[in-house]
Design an enzyme around this catalytic site. Structure first.
Site, PDB file in Angstrom:
ATOM      1  N   TYR A  63      14.453  26.965  -6.370  1.00 36.25           N
ATOM      2  CA  TYR A  63      14.473  28.259  -5.680  1.00 36.25           C
ATOM      3  C   TYR A  63      15.589  28.321  -4.630  1.00 36.25           C
ATOM      4  O   TYR A  63      15.932  29.387  -4.149  1.00 36.25           O
ATOM      5  CB  TYR A  63      13.154  28.459  -4.919  1.00 36.25           C
ATOM      6  CG  TYR A  63      11.938  28.879  -5.730  1.00 36.25           C
ATOM      7  CD1 TYR A  63      11.931  28.877  -7.118  1.00 36.25           C
ATOM      8  CD2 TYR A  63      10.783  29.289  -5.063  1.00 36.25           C
ATOM      9  CE1 TYR A  63      10.791  29.254  -7.818  1.00 36.25           C
ATOM     10  CE2 TYR A  63       9.643  29.680  -5.764  1.00 36.25           C
ATOM     11  CZ  TYR A  63       9.644  29.653  -7.136  1.00 36.25           C
ATOM     12  OH  TYR A  63       8.514  30.039  -7.820  1.00 36.25           O
ATOM     13  N   GLY A  64      16.105  27.130  -4.260  1.00 35.38           N
ATOM     14  CA  GLY A  64      16.948  26.982  -3.070  1.00 35.38           C
ATOM     15  C   GLY A  64      18.131  27.923  -2.935  1.00 35.38           C
ATOM     16  O   GLY A  64      18.483  28.317  -1.835  1.00 35.38           O
ATOM     17  N   ASP A 105       4.512  24.745  -5.038  1.00 36.13           N
ATOM     18  CA  ASP A 105       5.938  24.461  -4.816  1.00 36.13           C
ATOM     19  C   ASP A 105       6.726  24.989  -6.004  1.00 36.13           C
ATOM     20  O   ASP A 105       6.180  25.214  -7.088  1.00 36.13           O
ATOM     21  CB  ASP A 105       6.184  22.949  -4.667  1.00 36.13           C
ATOM     22  CG  ASP A 105       7.655  22.633  -4.366  1.00 36.13           C
ATOM     23  OD1 ASP A 105       8.241  23.307  -3.497  1.00 36.13           O
ATOM     24  OD2 ASP A 105       8.231  21.748  -5.019  1.00 36.13           O
ATOM     25  N   SER A 106       8.035  25.144  -5.799  1.00 37.45           N
ATOM     26  CA  SER A 106       8.894  25.560  -6.902  1.00 37.45           C
ATOM     27  C   SER A 106       8.908  24.504  -8.010  1.00 37.45           C
ATOM     28  O   SER A 106       9.220  24.816  -9.147  1.00 37.45           O
ATOM     29  CB  SER A 106      10.316  25.789  -6.389  1.00 37.45           C
ATOM     30  OG  SER A 106      10.793  24.600  -5.800  1.00 37.45           O
ATOM     31  N   GLU A 138      14.925  16.685  -9.034  1.00 37.37           N
ATOM     32  CA  GLU A 138      14.290  17.368 -10.177  1.00 37.37           C
ATOM     33  C   GLU A 138      14.659  16.688 -11.501  1.00 37.37           C
ATOM     34  O   GLU A 138      13.854  16.635 -12.411  1.00 37.37           O
ATOM     35  CB  GLU A 138      14.712  18.846 -10.230  1.00 37.37           C
ATOM     36  CG  GLU A 138      14.011  19.752  -9.229  1.00 37.37           C
ATOM     37  CD  GLU A 138      12.554  20.073  -9.579  1.00 37.37           C
ATOM     38  OE1 GLU A 138      12.276  20.420 -10.743  1.00 37.37           O
ATOM     39  OE2 GLU A 138      11.697  19.979  -8.680  1.00 37.37           O
ATOM     40  N   CYS A 172      12.756  19.804   3.380  1.00 34.56           N
ATOM     41  CA  CYS A 172      12.632  20.172   1.971  1.00 34.56           C
ATOM     42  C   CYS A 172      11.659  19.166   1.380  1.00 34.56           C
ATOM     43  O   CYS A 172      11.823  17.945   1.579  1.00 34.56           O
ATOM     44  CB  CYS A 172      13.979  20.093   1.261  1.00 34.56           C
ATOM     45  SG  CYS A 172      13.813  20.314  -0.530  1.00 34.56           S
ATOM     46  N   HIS A 212      11.250  18.066  -1.440  1.00 32.37           N
ATOM     47  CA  HIS A 212      11.802  17.146  -2.441  1.00 32.37           C
ATOM     48  C   HIS A 212      12.424  15.898  -1.815  1.00 32.37           C
ATOM     49  O   HIS A 212      12.548  14.863  -2.460  1.00 32.37           O
ATOM     50  CB  HIS A 212      12.895  17.824  -3.264  1.00 32.37           C
ATOM     51  CG  HIS A 212      12.392  18.755  -4.320  1.00 32.37           C
ATOM     52  ND1 HIS A 212      11.672  19.880  -4.041  1.00 32.37           N
ATOM     53  CD2 HIS A 212      12.525  18.710  -5.671  1.00 32.37           C
ATOM     54  CE1 HIS A 212      11.389  20.501  -5.180  1.00 32.37           C
ATOM     55  NE2 HIS A 212      11.886  19.814  -6.178  1.00 32.37           N
ATOM     56  N   CYS A 214       6.550  24.414   0.149  1.00 29.51           N
ATOM     57  CA  CYS A 214       7.962  24.545  -0.197  1.00 29.51           C
ATOM     58  C   CYS A 214       8.632  25.242   0.974  1.00 29.51           C
ATOM     59  O   CYS A 214       8.196  26.329   1.381  1.00 29.51           O
ATOM     60  CB  CYS A 214       8.104  25.386  -1.470  1.00 29.51           C
ATOM     61  SG  CYS A 214       9.799  25.795  -1.897  1.00 29.51           S
TER      62      CYS A 214
END
Ligand code: DGL
Length: 274
Positions: free
Chosen positions: A43-44, A11-12, A159, A193, A195, A74
């Site tokens: 990365y979004g 994943d990022s 994040e 997503c 996250h 991701c």
């Protein structure tokens, strides 16, 4: 053949850990390597070329570490880089290896959750603009209306560890209100997503009870289980010592602090310089 053949999970940043957690629960016998490209996350909002370049660099690292199967956990990377990697890069760099994503396994089943045939898809700008979910869901469920919305503030909230703060409520409510204002018949919301499951509590708080919120981890784990049953040529290569190793391209102490919340167990990472 390499001595160890773990499954790579990429994943990022931290989000893929929500998927890895479900995969490791469903398939505890295998060895795993997790890589979070935190130094270059999120990365979004990045271009197709950049997401492809970053994702490919990480996939090549997994291959050098002995992985023959990599799960890109991701959505942004699955939407913007996976097809090019599968079609153009793999035949050139490692034709025998496999790289799987998270969009198809989700699109295959999401139509089973909705009665109103109206599904909301929340993701990053990159995922939404790629239109991948609309296209893939309608391949399997042509009658389902797909309403996509980018939630650009949600990944940074996660994040930076702000997903439980009162400030997060504002941005959670803002996007959900926007989605339901233009598609009030939605009865299912897909968190497209990796996250977003960290915001689950707040998402549910700001939604009426009749709306089902679907995270991807379980769907991807079930699909991988099925894939390995059908692809014994790959499955037979995987080593089984139940070892899990974690790598980040950014600060390891920071990673370990956050990652434990995503993974649900203590994480000790090593630094990777790409
Ligand atoms: N976790 C990624 C996803 O599933 C997004 C994070 C990012 O923007 O880097 O889309």
């Amino acid at each position: 053949m390499a001595a160890s053949c773990p499954i790579g999970v990429f994943d990022s940043g931290y989000g893929g850990l929500t998927v890895f957690r479900s995969i490791a629960e469903a398939l505890p016998q295998y060895d795993y390597l997790y890589l979070g490209d935190n130094a270059r996350a999120p990365y979004g909002n990045r271009s197709f070329d950049t997401v492809h370049q970053y994702t490919l660099e990480c996939v090549e690292w997994f291959f050098r570490m002995g992985c023959q199967l990599v799960v890109v956990a991701c959505n942004t990377a699955s939407a913007k880089a996976l097809r090019t990697i599968q079609q153009n890069d793999l035949p050139r760099i490692a034709p025998q290896n496999r790289v799987l994503g998270v969009i198809r396994p989700t699109a295959e089943v999401i139509g089973n959750y909705t009665k109103t045939r109206s599904v909301g898809v929340l993701g990053t700008k990159g995922t939404v603009n790629s239109n991948s979910y609309q296209i893939e869901i309608n391949k399997f469920f042509p009658d389902v209306k797909v309403h996509q919305l980018a939630c650009p503030m949600w990944v940074p909230l996660v994040e930076y560890g702000e997903y439980r703060s009162p400030g997060a409520d504002y941005f959670v409510q803002k996007y959900l209100d926007e989605l339901l204002a233009y598609a009030p018949d939605i009865d299912t919301i897909l968190l497209a997503c990796t996250h977003y499951p960290l915001l689950m509590e707040k998402i549910k708080k700001h939604l009426p009870d009749h709306i089902t919120v679907v995270p991807q981890g379980g769907l991807v784990a079930a699909s991988l289980t099925d894939y390995l049953q059908r692809h014994t040529e790959i499955e037979s290569l995987l080593t089984r010592k139940s070892e899990k190793r974690f790598f980040t391209t950014d600060d390891t102490a920071d990673f370990d602090n956050h990652a434990t919340n995503f993974f649900g167990a203590m994480v000790r990472s090593s630094h990777l310089h790409l």
